[in-house]
Design an enzyme around this catalytic site. Structure first.
Site, mmCIF file in Angstrom:
data_model
loop_
_atom_site.group_PDB
_atom_site.id
_atom_site.type_symbol
_atom_site.label_atom_id
_atom_site.label_comp_id
_atom_site.label_asym_id
_atom_site.label_seq_id
_atom_site.Cartn_x
_atom_site.Cartn_y
_atom_site.Cartn_z
ATOM 1 N N TYR A 77 156.729 57.525 2.219
ATOM 2 C CA TYR A 77 157.638 56.588 1.550
ATOM 3 C C TYR A 77 157.662 55.251 2.287
ATOM 4 C CZ TYR A 77 161.996 54.467 -0.053
ATOM 5 O OH TYR A 77 162.929 53.593 -0.548
ATOM 6 N N SER B 180 162.016 48.074 0.471
ATOM 7 C CA SER B 180 163.005 48.846 1.227
ATOM 8 C C SER B 180 162.984 48.339 2.660
ATOM 9 C CB SER B 180 162.656 50.337 1.204
ATOM 10 O OG SER B 180 163.373 51.057 2.195
#
Length: 256
Positions: free
Chosen positions: A153, A140
């Protein structure tokens, strides 16, 4: 080195998710030989849709939770390799966006990816007589610069980038190459479920979606382009419909 997906065997972990499903559809357009989807939840409608896209490609589904012990993953991979004989590409795509579930976020986003990779090395590692292979890990953009309201995350995605960069450097030893694809904020159902660590930002999902995003299909198209470019060690940014190789800054060297 450019890579053609035609007649190749691909294992896609979480190939039925938001970006995953659209990427599976794009992969099928490349005339694979086999697309093996490993996912936690079976979705017969999605599997049927994939099979209809390109009947020449064999699409197979196996239930798989990336948080299982490595021994269970190895057992599943033995079944797959026995059937296909060879596997060319492993895509590790499992991920959750839930900083309320700290242990599970780490287990799914990072530990599970490491374990699945470790398991397939039993079959690919050239030191064991294996043929080598290609690993595509989904990270990501938060692995480059964190969304600070979701540090758990973001931290897992930074770990994925570092783990994969290490795999790439080990390619001369193992015969296995690796790179990451790192999507920016993409319009999927997962993003709407985003929540912040300790609720430091109750509206984190709404605030993220207020900024420019990309549709899942645009991300999927660039995802497959990255696979075809096949650059060992590449850190690909897939943001706002573009594909860009990130140049990582070196601040320290182990010297070994």
């Amino acid at each position: 080195m450019a890579f053609t997906l035609t007649n190749k065997n691909v294992i896609f972990v979480a190939g039925l998710g938001g970006i995953g499903l659209d990427t599976s559809k794009e992969l099928l357009k490349r005339d694979l030989k086999n697309l093996v989807i490993l996912d936690r939840i079976e979705n017969p409608a999605a599997i049927a849709e994939l099979k209809a896209i390109n009947p020449k490609v064999t699409v197979t589904f196996y239930p798989y939770d990336v948080t299982v012990p490595i021994a269970e993953t190895t057992k599943l991979l033995k079944t797959i390799f026995a059937k296909l004989k060879t596997v060319d590409v492993l895509i590790n795509g499992a991920g959750i966006l839930d900083d309320h579930q700290i242990e599970r976020t780490i287990a799914v986003n990072y530990t599970g990816l490491v374990n699945t990779t470790t398991a397939i090395l039993d079959f690919w590692d050239k030191r064991k007589g294996g043929p080598g292979g290609i690993i595509c890990n989904i990270g990501s953009v938060t692995g480059f610069n964190a969304i600070y309201q979701v540090p758990v995350y973001s931290g897992t995605k930074a770990a994925v980038v570092n783990f994969t960069s290490s795999l790439a450097k080990l390619a001369p030893i193992t015969g296995v190459t690796a790179y990451t694809v790192n999507p920016g904020i993409t319009r999927t159902t997962l993003v709407h479920k985003f929540n912040s660590w300790l609720d430091v930002e109750p509206q984190v999902a709404e605030k993220l979606l207020a900024h420019p995003t990309q549709p899942s299909l645009a991300c999927a198209e660039n995802f497959v382009k990255a696979i075809e470019l096949n650059q060992n060690g590449a850190i690909w940014k897939l943001d706002l419909g573009t594909l860009e190789a990130i140049q990582w800054t070196k601040h320290w060297d182990s010297g070994i």
